[in-house]
Motif scaffolding. Structure first.
Motif, PDB file in Angstrom:
ATOM      1  N   LEU A  40       0.842  -1.187   0.000  1.00 24.29           N
ATOM      2  CA  LEU A  40       0.000   0.000   0.000  1.00 24.29           C
ATOM      3  C   LEU A  40       0.880   1.239   0.000  1.00 24.29           C
ATOM      4  O   LEU A  40       1.719   1.414   0.890  1.00 24.29           O
ATOM      5  CB  LEU A  40      -0.909   0.028   1.232  1.00 24.29           C
ATOM      6  N   LEU A  41       0.694   2.094  -1.016  1.00 25.00           N
ATOM      7  CA  LEU A  41       1.440   3.343  -1.103  1.00 25.00           C
ATOM      8  C   LEU A  41       0.501   4.532  -1.019  1.00 25.00           C
ATOM      9  O   LEU A  41      -0.659   4.461  -1.415  1.00 25.00           O
ATOM     10  CB  LEU A  41       2.232   3.408  -2.411  1.00 25.00           C
ATOM     11  N   GLN A  42       1.046   5.627  -0.522  1.00 19.56           N
ATOM     12  CA  GLN A  42       0.321   6.882  -0.375  1.00 19.56           C
ATOM     13  C   GLN A  42       0.943   7.911  -1.313  1.00 19.56           C
ATOM     14  O   GLN A  42       2.150   8.155  -1.254  1.00 19.56           O
ATOM     15  CB  GLN A  42       0.436   7.363   1.072  1.00 19.56           C
ATOM     16  N   HIS A  43       0.115   8.487  -2.179  1.00 19.06           N
ATOM     17  CA  HIS A  43       0.551   9.612  -3.003  1.00 19.06           C
ATOM     18  C   HIS A  43       0.333  10.849  -2.148  1.00 19.06           C
ATOM     19  O   HIS A  43      -0.804  11.228  -1.866  1.00 19.06           O
ATOM     20  CB  HIS A  43      -0.267   9.662  -4.292  1.00 19.06           C
ATOM     21  N   ARG A  44       1.427  11.451  -1.732  1.00 18.35           N
ATOM     22  CA  ARG A  44       1.368  12.552  -0.773  1.00 18.35           C
ATOM     23  C   ARG A  44       0.693  13.779  -1.377  1.00 18.35           C
ATOM     24  O   ARG A  44       0.957  14.140  -2.508  1.00 18.35           O
ATOM     25  CB  ARG A  44       2.773  12.870  -0.293  1.00 18.35           C
ATOM     26  N   LEU A  56       4.976   5.765   2.156  1.00 17.76           N
ATOM     27  CA  LEU A  56       4.194   4.919   3.056  1.00 17.76           C
ATOM     28  C   LEU A  56       3.321   5.780   3.966  1.00 17.76           C
ATOM     29  O   LEU A  56       3.737   6.874   4.353  1.00 17.76           O
ATOM     30  CB  LEU A  56       5.135   4.092   3.933  1.00 17.76           C
ATOM     31  N   PRO A  57       2.137   5.281   4.333  1.00 13.33           N
ATOM     32  CA  PRO A  57       1.398   5.975   5.382  1.00 13.33           C
ATOM     33  C   PRO A  57       2.274   5.999   6.634  1.00 13.33           C
ATOM     34  O   PRO A  57       2.876   4.980   6.998  1.00 13.33           O
ATOM     35  CB  PRO A  57       0.163   5.103   5.605  1.00 13.33           C
ATOM     36  N   ILE A  72       0.908   2.009  12.935  1.00 13.83           N
ATOM     37  CA  ILE A  72      -0.470   1.518  12.812  1.00 13.83           C
ATOM     38  C   ILE A  72      -1.465   2.658  13.036  1.00 13.83           C
ATOM     39  O   ILE A  72      -2.452   2.780  12.313  1.00 13.83           O
ATOM     40  CB  ILE A  72      -0.714   0.324  13.752  1.00 13.83           C
ATOM     41  N   ARG A  73      -1.194   3.532  14.000  1.00 11.22           N
ATOM     42  CA  ARG A  73      -2.075   4.692  14.227  1.00 11.22           C
ATOM     43  C   ARG A  73      -2.099   5.593  12.997  1.00 11.22           C
ATOM     44  O   ARG A  73      -3.162   5.989  12.514  1.00 11.22           O
ATOM     45  CB  ARG A  73      -1.608   5.495  15.451  1.00 11.22           C
ATOM     46  N   GLU A  74      -0.924   5.896  12.463  1.00 10.82           N
ATOM     47  CA  GLU A  74      -0.846   6.759  11.286  1.00 10.82           C
ATOM     48  C   GLU A  74      -1.541   6.116  10.082  1.00 10.82           C
ATOM     49  O   GLU A  74      -2.215   6.797   9.313  1.00 10.82           O
ATOM     50  CB  GLU A  74       0.614   7.082  10.958  1.00 10.82           C
TER      51      GLU A  74
END
Length: 161
Positions: A40-44, A56-57, A72-74
Motif C-alpha cells: 500500500l502506497l500513499q501519493h502525498r 508509506l502511510p 499503525i495509528r498513522e
C-alpha cells in the motif's frame, strides 16, 4: 488531535525532520489474485512536505508510542486501515540522523484492504512490488526501498485461512 510528537527536529547540519520523537511508517503487504504481493502506497498531497511523491502511510511518533503503535495509528488516520487486520512482522530503522530515527514497520494483511484517504493523501494505491520503483518516490522511501524489499522477501506472507 495533535500528538506530542508533532513538530520538526533540526539536525546539526540544518536539515529538518518531522517527528519530535522520531517517525514511523507502515509497509503493508497483501496478496494479489495471481499470488504476487502488493504494497500500500500513499501519493502525498501536493501541500505536504515532499508532496506529489509516493511513500508509506506514516508520521510522527508520540512520546508514549512504539514505532509499531505509531505506524499503525498513522495508517489508520491516513488510510482508514483497521489495526485488527494488520499483522506486524518486523521493524527496520531506515533513517537515523542526530538521534532522530525513521522506523519502517513491515506488516501483512490477509487480503488487499479497502482504504479511505485523509487530506494528507492525494491517492492511496495497492502497487505490485515489482512496480514500486517505477513511481516518483519520496526520497527517504526511495533510498530504503531495496533494503526493505530484501528484508520483506525473507518473511513468508501470511498463510490463507
Amino acid at each position: 488531535m495533535r500528538g506530542d510528537g508533532d513538530g520538526w527536529v533540526v539536525s546539526a547540519g540544518g536539515t529538518a525532520y518531522w517527528g519530535r520523537h522520531g517517525a514511523a511508517g507502515l509497509l503493508l503487504r497483501a496478496p494479489l489474485s495471481d499470488g504476487s504481493l502488493a504494497v500500500l502506497l500513499q501519493h502525498r498531497a501536493p501541500w505536504s512536505h515532499q508532496g506529489g511523491t509516493w511513500g508509506l502511510p506514516g508520521g510522527a511518533r508520540d512520546s508514549h508510542e512504539t514505532a509499531e503503535q505509531a505506524a499503525i495509528r498513522e495508517a489508520h488516520e491516513e488510510a482508514g486501515l483497521p489495526a485488527e487486520q494488520v499483522v506486524v512482522r518486523t521493524t527496520v530503522v531506515t533513517a537515523e540522523v542526530s538521534g532522530w530515527t525513521y522506523t519502517t514497520v513491515i506488516a501483512d494483511a490477509e487480503a488487499v484492504l479497502e482504504t479511505v484517504p485523509n487530506r494528507e493523501s492525494a491517492e492511496l494505491r495497492w502497487v505490485a512490488e515489482d512496480d514500486v520503483a517505477d513511481l516518483p518516490l519520496h526520497p527517504g522511501f526511495a533510498a530504503s526501498w531495496s533494503r526493505l524489499r530484501e528484508v520483506a522477501a525473507g518473511i513468508p506472507p501470511l498463510a490463507n485461512p
